[in-house]
Design a protein around this motif. Structure first.
Motif, short mmCIF file in Angstrom:
data_model
loop_
_atom_site.label_atom_id
_atom_site.label_comp_id
_atom_site.label_asym_id
_atom_site.label_seq_id
_atom_site.Cartn_x
_atom_site.Cartn_y
_atom_site.Cartn_z
N ASP A 112 0.85 -1.19 0.00
CA ASP A 112 0.00 0.00 0.00
C ASP A 112 0.89 1.24 0.00
O ASP A 112 1.66 1.45 0.94
CB ASP A 112 -0.89 0.00 1.24
N PRO A 113 0.82 2.09 -1.03
CA PRO A 113 1.66 3.29 -1.11
C PRO A 113 1.52 4.22 0.10
O PRO A 113 2.43 4.96 0.43
CB PRO A 113 1.20 3.99 -2.38
N ARG A 114 0.38 4.16 0.79
CA ARG A 114 0.19 5.00 1.97
C ARG A 114 1.10 4.59 3.12
O ARG A 114 1.29 5.35 4.07
CB ARG A 114 -1.26 4.98 2.41
N ASP A 115 1.65 3.38 3.05
CA ASP A 115 2.57 2.89 4.08
C ASP A 115 4.03 3.11 3.69
O ASP A 115 4.93 2.67 4.39
CB ASP A 115 2.35 1.40 4.34
N VAL A 125 8.11 8.69 3.54
CA VAL A 125 7.63 10.07 3.37
C VAL A 125 8.82 11.01 3.48
O VAL A 125 9.39 11.16 4.54
CB VAL A 125 6.58 10.43 4.44
N ASP A 127 2.89 15.08 -5.10
CA ASP A 127 2.03 14.01 -4.61
C ASP A 127 2.82 12.71 -4.48
O ASP A 127 2.62 11.95 -3.55
CB ASP A 127 0.86 13.78 -5.56
N ARG A 128 3.70 12.47 -5.43
CA ARG A 128 4.53 11.26 -5.41
C ARG A 128 5.94 11.62 -5.86
O ARG A 128 6.13 12.50 -6.68
CB ARG A 128 3.99 10.20 -6.36
#
Length: 60
Positions: free
Chosen positions: A27-30, A33, A44-45
């Motif tokens: 999952d990219p949210r994990d 950062v 955003d990325r």
């Protein structure tokens, strides 16, 4: 204070190196950062290939 430190094993079969070694999570949210105080670097990325240039201040 001298003593023998066993920090790197000589047994190649012991599989002493562990960890993700850069494998991104499903999952990219994990994912990692990057934090920066420069608002112009916000995205955003960020592709893995862009990280070095961002760290060196060579934003595109």
């Amino acid at each position: 204070m001298r003593y023998l430190m066993d920090v790197v094993g000589f047994d190649a079969g012991a599989r002493a190196v562990r960890g993700s070694h850069g494998l991104l999570p499903r999952d990219p949210r994990d994912g990692p950062v990057p934090l920066c105080s420069d608002p112009s670097a916000a995205r955003d990325r960020v592709a893995v290939t862009e990280v070095k240039d961002l760290l060196l201040g060579r934003t595109a």
